[in-house]
Design a protein around this motif. Structure first.
Motif, PDB file in Angstrom:
ATOM      1  N   THR A 224     -31.509 -34.217   7.690  1.00  0.00           N
ATOM      2  CA  THR A 224     -30.134 -33.896   8.076  1.00  0.00           C
ATOM      3  C   THR A 224     -29.572 -32.879   7.102  1.00  0.00           C
ATOM      4  N   ILE A 225     -28.570 -32.147   7.570  1.00  0.00           N
ATOM      5  CA  ILE A 225     -27.834 -31.241   6.698  1.00  0.00           C
ATOM      6  C   ILE A 225     -26.358 -31.423   7.004  1.00  0.00           C
ATOM      7  N   PHE A 226     -25.577 -31.777   5.976  1.00  0.00           N
ATOM      8  CA  PHE A 226     -24.140 -31.974   6.173  1.00  0.00           C
ATOM      9  C   PHE A 226     -23.434 -30.664   5.855  1.00  0.00           C
ATOM     10  N   LEU A 227     -22.776 -30.115   6.870  1.00  0.00           N
ATOM     11  CA  LEU A 227     -22.140 -28.808   6.736  1.00  0.00           C
ATOM     12  C   LEU A 227     -20.677 -28.936   6.337  1.00  0.00           C
ATOM     13  N   MET A 233     -25.447 -23.717   3.077  1.00  0.00           N
ATOM     14  CA  MET A 233     -26.127 -24.668   3.952  1.00  0.00           C
ATOM     15  C   MET A 233     -27.389 -25.182   3.251  1.00  0.00           C
ATOM     16  N   ILE A 234     -27.197 -26.190   2.403  1.00  0.00           N
ATOM     17  CA  ILE A 234     -28.268 -26.720   1.567  1.00  0.00           C
ATOM     18  C   ILE A 234     -28.534 -28.180   1.938  1.00  0.00           C
ATOM     19  N   ASN A 240     -32.962 -28.506  -2.709  1.00  0.00           N
ATOM     20  CA  ASN A 240     -33.633 -27.210  -2.893  1.00  0.00           C
ATOM     21  C   ASN A 240     -34.058 -26.570  -1.579  1.00  0.00           C
ATOM     22  N   LYS A 241     -33.511 -27.075  -0.468  1.00  0.00           N
ATOM     23  CA  LYS A 241     -33.812 -26.481   0.828  1.00  0.00           C
ATOM     24  C   LYS A 241     -32.536 -25.913   1.431  1.00  0.00           C
ATOM     25  N   GLY A 242     -32.703 -24.906   2.264  1.00  0.00           N
ATOM     26  CA  GLY A 242     -31.524 -24.297   2.866  1.00  0.00           C
ATOM     27  C   GLY A 242     -31.857 -23.582   4.158  1.00  0.00           C
ATOM     28  N   TYR A 260     -37.496 -16.619  -1.461  1.00  0.00           N
ATOM     29  CA  TYR A 260     -36.128 -16.987  -1.092  1.00  0.00           C
ATOM     30  C   TYR A 260     -35.354 -17.491  -2.304  1.00  0.00           C
ATOM     31  N   THR A 261     -34.122 -16.972  -2.458  1.00  0.00           N
ATOM     32  CA  THR A 261     -33.228 -17.409  -3.532  1.00  0.00           C
ATOM     33  C   THR A 261     -31.957 -17.995  -2.928  1.00  0.00           C
ATOM     34  N   MET A 262     -31.105 -18.526  -3.800  1.00  0.00           N
ATOM     35  CA  MET A 262     -29.848 -19.103  -3.334  1.00  0.00           C
ATOM     36  C   MET A 262     -28.994 -18.062  -2.609  1.00  0.00           C
TER      37      MET A 262
END
Length: 336
Positions: A224-227, A233-234, A240-242, A260-262
C-alpha cells in the motif's frame, strides 16, 4: 461549525451495535465518531442517510438525525435532504451492493451533480446481509452462494466509477487503519461537494480475509501507499520505494537503485483539476501498491448551493410570492 468542543461520545447513540464481532464496520463507526468531533459539526446539524445492507445500519448508532431508507435509494434521498437543508452536514452510508448495483444510477448522478454529500462506501466485495452472494465488486472467478462455479464477469472499481462520473473527491482507506481513516473522513467532511471515501472492510462471516494481502501488517507497507497532498509518493517497510512516471505509466522503483533518486519520486497533487494521474493512482494493481488516502480533492461548483442561488435570483426578478398571487396574475375573468 460551532465554538462548542465536541467529543466522539457526543456522536454515539444509546443503541446496541448489531454487527458481527470482528466486522470491519465497527472500526469505521469508531473513526466516524472521532472525525466528527475533530471537524466540530454539532450532532444536531448532521443527517446520516443509508440504504439497505449491513453498513446501512450505521444511522442507528449515531446521535444525529438519520434515515435508514430503501435499497439503493440512499443517494437520491440524501440529495433531497441536502438540497432542502444545505446547512446540514449530510452523510450517505452505503455498501458495494447497495451503492453499485441497484443504487448505481443514483450514485453516479449524485457524484456528477457534485451534491455536497459525504459518501462512505463500505466495500467487502460480498452481499453480507443477504448471506453471501457475489456483489458488483467481487473479482472475476469469485465463488459464492450465487456463483458456485465462479463469477464470469468483471467487477466495478469504485474509484474508476467515481472519477468517470466527474467526481472531485475520492479517497480510499482500510478498516484496520483507524488513525488514517479518521483523518480521511475528516477531510471528506471539509470538502465542499460530493466526496466518495471507499473503505475496504472485512466480512468475517461470508468473505473473511478478502483484503488480507494488503491490510495485514506483514504486507501492508510494501503493498500500500498512503498519499498526502504535497508529499512524495513513498512507501515500503524501509521507506525506500516510490512512484515515478515511466513514459505514460506509473512505475514503482527502489530509491538508490537503477539510478533513481529521491528527486525522481513524484509529489502527490490532490488538487490537480486534470484527473488523469489521479485515475492512474487509484487504478494501480498487480505489481504496484494500492493507493490509500485522499487521491483527489478538487474544488468545483456545488449543486445544492447553485440551486438555492438560482431560486434567489429568480425570486428577485419575480414579484409573485404566494399561490394566490400566481393564480391571479395575467388574464383573469369572473363568471357570474
Amino acid at each position: 461549525m460551532t465554538d462548542i468542543k465536541f467529543e466522539p461520545k457526543d456522536y454515539k447513540s444509546d443503541q446496541y451495535v448489531r454487527w458481527c464481532p470482528g466486522c470491519g464496520d465497527h472500526a469505521v463507526l469508531n473513526c466516524l465518531h472521532k472525525a466528527m468531533a475533530e471537524v466540530g459539526v454539532a450532532p444536531h446539524n448532521m443527517a446520516v442517510i443509508s440504504g439497505i445492507g449491513c453498513s446501512s445500519r450505521l444511522p442507528y448508532y449515531m446521535n444525529t438525525y438519520g434515515f435508514h431508507t430503501i435499497h439503493g435509494r440512499g443517494a437520491a434521498i440524501a440529495t433531497g435532504v441536502k438540497t432542502a437543508r444545505p446547512d446540514l452536514s449530510v452523510w450517505l452510508i452505503t455498501g458495494d451492493g447497495d451503492c453499485l448495483a441497484i443504487g448505481g444510477n443514483h450514485f453516479i448522478h449524485a457524484v456528477r451533480r457534485n451534491v455536497d454529500l459525504n459518501i462512505v462506501l463500505f466495500n467487502n466485495k460480498i452481499y453480507g446481509l443477504t448471506k453471501g452472494q457475489y456483489s458488483p465488486t467481487s473479482d472475476r472467478g469469485f465463488v459464492s452462494k450465487s456463483s458456485p462455479y465462479g463469477t464470469v464477469e468483471d467487477p466495478f472499481v469504485p474509484a474508476e466509477l467515481a472519477l468517470g462520473a466527474r467526481g472531485n473527491f475520492f479517497a480510499r482507506v482500510i478498516d484496520v487503519d483507524l488513525k488514517n481513516t479518521t483523518e480521511v473522513l475528516a477531510a471528506s467532511a471539509r470538502h465542499k461537494g460530493a466526496s466518495v471515501t471507499e473503505v475496504l472492510v472485512n466480512c468475517v462471516i461470508f468473505n473473511d480475509g478478502i483484503h488480507k494481502s494488503i491490510v495485514d501488517k506483514e504486507y501492508r507497507a510494501d503493498r500500500t501507499i498512503f498519499l498526502r497532498h504535497g508529499e512524495k509518493m513513498i512507501f515500503g517497510k524501509e521507506g525506500n520505494k516510490g512512484l515515478v512516471l515511466d513514459g505514460l505509466k506509473l512505475k514503482a522503483v527502489t530509491i538508490g537503485e537503477d539510478g533513481y533518486t529521491m528527486d525522481d519520486i513524484l509529489v502527490h497533487d490532490a488538487h490537480e483539476k486534470d484527473s488523469t494521474l489521479h485515475l492512474m493512482l487509484a487504478m494501480m494493481s498487480d505489481d504496484m501498491p494500492i493507493a490509500l488516502g485522499v487521491i483527489r480533492d478538487v474544488d468545483a461548483p456545488v449543486y445544492d448551493e447553485a440551486v438555492h442561488q438560482q431560486i434567489e435570483e429568480v425570486q428577485a426578478k419575480n414579484p409573485t410570492r404566494t399561490l394566490k398571487d400566481f393564480l391571479m396574475k395575467g388574464e383573469v375573468w369572473e363568471v357570474k
